[in-house]
Design an enzyme around this catalytic site. Structure first.
Site, mmCIF file in Angstrom:
data_model
loop_
_atom_site.group_PDB
_atom_site.id
_atom_site.type_symbol
_atom_site.label_atom_id
_atom_site.label_comp_id
_atom_site.label_asym_id
_atom_site.label_seq_id
_atom_site.Cartn_x
_atom_site.Cartn_y
_atom_site.Cartn_z
ATOM 1 C CD GLN A 294 -3.595 -4.429 6.461
ATOM 2 O OE1 GLN A 294 -3.791 -3.369 5.868
ATOM 3 N NE2 GLN A 294 -3.903 -5.592 5.912
ATOM 4 C CG ASP B 259 -9.619 -0.327 4.853
ATOM 5 O OD1 ASP B 259 -9.229 -0.702 3.728
ATOM 6 O OD2 ASP B 259 -8.973 -0.500 5.897
ATOM 7 C CE LYS C 43 -3.853 -2.452 2.139
ATOM 8 N NZ LYS C 43 -4.645 -2.759 3.348
#
Ligand code: GUN
Length: 293
Positions: free
Chosen positions: A96, A119, A52
């Site tokens: 995460q 997200d 990422k």
């Protein structure tokens, strides 16, 4: 049979994003800024977060990686999330997953300001997505939609079977495939570990999306001739043949299934690279304040 090349499409989309960012900056705007919180040293999470950060560089974004050890307290983590919510330089951020057991993932997700939730995990984004309002759509389903679009795969009126009912993939994928739009307008069935006649359902699918996390679950006798097969599986199976000591393994027995398909995604190089690109697209939307002002 045509192979859906997620890796190649992901490169194209990243270049499109980079060109748009260059335009924004040339007009005096700022580089979109993504922050990521990583707790602990899980191998999969380390790899994903590194990818990422790298993708941010390619897209011309600023990125900030915030690390904690496994013993971070829930309150400490929630405080950092609240700080990021307030930080005007940060356009969007992610925490995460998975998190250590002593931390409630749901509490963390709900503490993230939905306007920065790139997200798309916050209940406000999930709810808005399910009724077709502008929102951040979670990365894997959005990446799959992008592949379907780029390959002009017909979805209207098709029977779409989704294997798996996770909050991150199965459920949002079902919502998106049934939405009144393209891609969408499909007749959707969701199968899971308690489904009866799962094999029969799969055999009737024009589009089969496998997101169970069970390596090689989908065999040739479960797939209709000419079906589109999307493999979301990325189980790390130990292997002596690779330097990393594991091999990413899909939910589909590719060698056996591929000859029957009109289109199929490989693992690796199919859906995986698109999930990261979807996060980049959401970060660009966040930078442009396009969804929420
Ligand atoms: N863990 C596995 N996939 C994801 C993802 O898309 N976002 C976050 N934050 N964690 C993950």
């Amino acid at each position: 049979m045509e192979l859906i090349d997620g890796k190649a499409i992901a490169e194209v989309v990243k270049q499109e994003i980079a060109a748009e960012v260059a335009g924004i900056v040339a007009r005096g705007g700022k580089h979109p800024h993504l922050a990521a919180i990583l707790v602990g040293h899980d191998g999969g999470s380390e790899t994903y977060v590194a990818a990422k950060v790298k993708a941010c560089e390619v897209c011309g974004f600023k990125s900030t990686l915030i690390r904690y050890e496994n013993d971070v307290t829930e309150e400490e983590l929630l405080d950092r999330v609240r700080q990021l919510n307030e930080d005007e330089d940060i356009d969007g951020f992610i925490v995460q997953l998975p998190l250590p057991r002593h931390i409630s993932e749901q509490k963390v997700i709900e503490t993230i300001d939905h306007r920065k939730d790139v997200d798309g995990f916050h209940p406000i984004n999930v709810g808005r997505m399910s009724i077709g309002l502008p929102c951040y759509v979670s990365a894997t389903p959005n990446g799959i939609l992008e592949l379907i679009k780029r390959y002009n795969i017909e979805t209207t009126g098709k029977k779409c079977v989704i294997l798996g009912r996770s909050n991150i993939v199965g459920k949002p994928m079902a919502m998106l495939m049934m939405q009144k739009a393209y891609p969408g307008d499909a007749t959707v069935t969701v199968c899971h570990s308690r489904s009866r006649d799962l094999i029969k359902e799969c055999r009737e699918a024009d589009i089969l999306i496998a997101a169970l996390g069970q390596p090689h679950f989908v065999k040739a006798d479960m797939v209709k001739e000419g079906a589109v097969v999307i493999d979301v599986g990325t189980t790390r199976v130990p292997s002596e043949k690779t330097r990393s000591g594991f091999k990413l393994t899909g939910d589909v027995l590719f060698e056996e299934v591929a000859p029957k398909c009109s289109y199929i995604t490989p693992v690796p190089g199919g859906v995986g690279p698109m999930t990261i690109v979807s996060l980049m697209k959401n970060t660009l939307l966040a930078g442009k304040k396009e969804i929420y002002t």
